[in-house]
Scaffold this motif. Structure first.
Motif, short mmCIF file in Angstrom:
data_model
loop_
_atom_site.label_atom_id
_atom_site.label_comp_id
_atom_site.label_asym_id
_atom_site.label_seq_id
_atom_site.Cartn_x
_atom_site.Cartn_y
_atom_site.Cartn_z
N ASP A 42 -4.02 3.48 1.90
CA ASP A 42 -3.15 4.58 2.35
C ASP A 42 -3.97 5.68 2.99
O ASP A 42 -5.16 5.84 2.69
N ILE A 43 -3.30 6.46 3.82
CA ILE A 43 -3.89 7.67 4.39
C ILE A 43 -2.95 8.82 4.04
O ILE A 43 -1.75 8.74 4.27
N GLU A 44 -3.51 9.86 3.44
CA GLU A 44 -2.75 11.07 3.14
C GLU A 44 -3.50 12.23 3.75
O GLU A 44 -4.54 12.65 3.22
N GLY A 45 -3.04 12.72 4.91
CA GLY A 45 -3.76 13.77 5.62
C GLY A 45 -5.08 13.22 6.11
O GLY A 45 -5.12 12.27 6.89
N ASP A 46 -6.19 13.77 5.61
CA ASP A 46 -7.51 13.28 6.00
C ASP A 46 -8.18 12.49 4.86
O ASP A 46 -9.39 12.29 4.85
N ILE A 47 -7.38 12.02 3.91
CA ILE A 47 -7.88 11.26 2.76
C ILE A 47 -7.56 9.78 2.93
O ILE A 47 -6.40 9.41 3.13
N LEU A 48 -8.60 8.94 2.86
CA LEU A 48 -8.43 7.49 2.85
C LEU A 48 -8.39 7.06 1.39
O LEU A 48 -9.30 7.37 0.62
N LYS A 49 -7.32 6.35 0.99
CA LYS A 49 -7.16 5.89 -0.39
C LYS A 49 -7.20 4.37 -0.41
O LYS A 49 -6.46 3.72 0.34
N ILE A 50 -8.04 3.82 -1.27
CA ILE A 50 -8.16 2.37 -1.45
C ILE A 50 -7.97 2.11 -2.93
O ILE A 50 -8.71 2.66 -3.76
N SER A 51 -6.96 1.30 -3.30
CA SER A 51 -6.71 1.12 -4.73
C SER A 51 -6.18 -0.27 -5.07
O SER A 51 -5.65 -0.98 -4.23
N TYR A 52 -6.35 -0.61 -6.33
CA TYR A 52 -5.80 -1.82 -6.93
C TYR A 52 -5.44 -1.47 -8.36
O TYR A 52 -6.22 -0.84 -9.08
N THR A 53 -4.25 -1.88 -8.78
CA THR A 53 -3.82 -1.65 -10.15
C THR A 53 -3.66 -2.99 -10.84
O THR A 53 -2.85 -3.83 -10.41
N LYS A 54 -4.46 -3.19 -11.86
CA LYS A 54 -4.42 -4.44 -12.62
C LYS A 54 -3.09 -4.53 -13.36
O LYS A 54 -2.64 -3.54 -13.95
N PRO A 55 -2.44 -5.69 -13.32
CA PRO A 55 -1.18 -5.84 -14.07
C PRO A 55 -1.41 -5.60 -15.56
O PRO A 55 -2.50 -5.85 -16.08
N GLU A 56 -0.38 -5.11 -16.23
CA GLU A 56 -0.48 -4.81 -17.67
C GLU A 56 -0.92 -6.04 -18.46
O GLU A 56 -1.76 -5.96 -19.32
N LYS A 57 -0.32 -7.18 -18.13
CA LYS A 57 -0.67 -8.41 -18.85
C LYS A 57 -1.22 -9.39 -17.84
O LYS A 57 -0.50 -9.89 -16.99
#
Length: 116
Positions: A42-57
Protein backbone atom coordinates in the motif's frame (compact mmCIF):
# COMPACT_ATOMS: atom_id res chain seq x y z
CA UNK A 1 16.33 14.83 1.53
CA UNK A 2 17.28 11.20 2.13
CA UNK A 3 16.34 8.48 -0.35
CA UNK A 4 14.03 6.70 2.09
CA UNK A 5 13.52 6.51 5.81
CA UNK A 6 12.07 3.69 7.93
CA UNK A 7 9.00 4.86 9.82
CA UNK A 8 9.67 4.32 13.53
CA UNK A 9 12.81 3.41 15.40
CA UNK A 10 12.96 -0.36 15.54
CA UNK A 11 15.18 -3.23 14.55
CA UNK A 12 14.22 -4.61 11.13
CA UNK A 13 12.07 -7.62 11.98
CA UNK A 14 12.21 -8.99 8.45
CA UNK A 15 14.99 -9.51 5.85
CA UNK A 16 15.00 -6.61 3.38
CA UNK A 17 17.57 -5.27 0.91
CA UNK A 18 17.19 -1.66 -0.23
CA UNK A 19 19.37 -0.04 -2.84
CA UNK A 20 19.38 3.01 -5.09
CA UNK A 21 20.76 3.46 -8.59
CA UNK A 22 20.37 6.04 -11.34
CA UNK A 23 16.97 4.57 -12.36
CA UNK A 24 15.30 4.57 -8.95
CA UNK A 25 14.85 2.83 -5.61
CA UNK A 26 14.84 -0.98 -5.31
CA UNK A 27 13.49 -3.13 -2.47
CA UNK A 28 13.99 -6.88 -2.11
CA UNK A 29 11.80 -8.41 0.60
CA UNK A 30 12.10 -12.05 1.71
CA UNK A 31 8.70 -13.73 1.33
CA UNK A 32 9.53 -17.43 1.66
CA UNK A 33 6.43 -19.57 1.25
CA UNK A 34 4.13 -16.61 0.53
CA UNK A 35 2.10 -15.88 -2.59
CA UNK A 36 1.28 -12.49 -4.07
CA UNK A 37 -2.21 -12.82 -2.53
CA UNK A 38 -0.62 -13.05 0.95
CA UNK A 39 1.41 -9.83 0.76
CA UNK A 40 -0.19 -6.37 0.97
CA UNK A 41 1.54 -3.43 -0.70
CA UNK A 42 0.00 0.00 0.00
CA UNK A 43 0.89 3.66 -0.38
CA UNK A 44 -0.42 6.18 2.13
CA UNK A 45 0.79 9.67 1.21
CA UNK A 46 4.57 9.28 1.03
CA UNK A 47 4.65 6.04 3.06
CA UNK A 48 5.26 2.67 1.37
CA UNK A 49 3.69 -0.16 3.42
CA UNK A 50 4.64 -3.81 2.90
CA UNK A 51 2.88 -6.33 5.13
CA UNK A 52 1.79 -9.91 5.69
CA UNK A 53 -0.51 -11.13 8.45
CA UNK A 54 -0.11 -14.74 9.47
CA UNK A 55 -3.47 -16.54 9.83
CA UNK A 56 -4.55 -17.18 13.42
CA UNK A 57 -4.42 -20.93 12.90
CA UNK A 58 -1.72 -22.15 10.56
CA UNK A 59 -2.55 -25.40 8.81
CA UNK A 60 0.15 -28.04 8.66
CA UNK A 61 0.56 -30.74 6.06
CA UNK A 62 -0.36 -34.26 7.09
CA UNK A 63 2.67 -36.05 8.46
CA UNK A 64 4.54 -32.84 9.37
CA UNK A 65 7.50 -33.88 11.51
CA UNK A 66 9.32 -30.56 11.80
CA UNK A 67 8.12 -27.03 10.94
CA UNK A 68 11.32 -24.99 10.47
CA UNK A 69 9.88 -22.49 7.97
CA UNK A 70 7.55 -20.43 10.07
CA UNK A 71 5.72 -17.69 8.23
CA UNK A 72 5.84 -14.70 10.55
CA UNK A 73 3.72 -11.58 10.19
CA UNK A 74 5.56 -8.42 9.17
CA UNK A 75 4.62 -4.78 8.75
CA UNK A 76 7.30 -2.65 7.08
CA UNK A 77 6.83 1.07 6.46
CA UNK A 78 9.14 3.47 4.66
CA UNK A 79 8.86 7.20 4.07
CA UNK A 80 9.81 7.76 0.41
CA UNK A 81 11.47 10.98 -0.75
CA UNK A 82 9.52 13.16 -3.22
CA UNK A 83 12.16 12.59 -5.91
CA UNK A 84 10.60 9.14 -6.52
CA UNK A 85 7.41 8.50 -8.51
CA UNK A 86 5.11 6.57 -6.15
CA UNK A 87 2.48 6.49 -8.92
CA UNK A 88 4.63 4.17 -11.06
CA UNK A 89 5.72 1.44 -8.66
CA UNK A 90 6.46 -1.97 -10.14
CA UNK A 91 6.31 -5.08 -7.95
CA UNK A 92 6.81 -8.79 -8.61
CA UNK A 93 6.99 -11.84 -6.37
CA UNK A 94 8.98 -14.84 -7.62
CA UNK A 95 10.96 -17.60 -5.91
CA UNK A 96 10.21 -16.21 -2.44
CA UNK A 97 11.54 -12.71 -3.19
CA UNK A 98 9.32 -9.64 -3.52
CA UNK A 99 11.02 -7.08 -5.75
CA UNK A 100 9.69 -3.52 -5.68
CA UNK A 101 10.96 -0.76 -7.96
CA UNK A 102 10.13 2.92 -7.50
CA UNK A 103 11.43 4.99 -10.43
CA UNK A 104 12.84 8.48 -10.16
CA UNK A 105 10.25 11.16 -10.82
CA UNK A 106 10.70 12.91 -14.19
CA UNK A 107 11.63 16.18 -12.50
CA UNK A 108 14.40 14.41 -10.53
CA UNK A 109 16.08 12.81 -13.56
CA UNK A 110 19.24 14.43 -14.89
CA UNK A 111 18.63 16.63 -17.92
CA UNK A 112 20.87 18.04 -20.62
CA UNK A 113 20.37 21.69 -21.47
CA UNK A 114 20.81 22.72 -25.06
CA UNK A 115 22.82 25.92 -25.34
CA UNK A 116 21.32 28.44 -27.78
Amino acid sequence: DSTFQPVGQFKQPHPVNIFFDDTGLHFEVACTGLTKKDVVLDIEGDILKISYTKPEKEEFQNGMIHNGLSKKSFDLRYKIAPKFDLGNIDAALANGLLEIFIPLAEEAKPKSIKIK
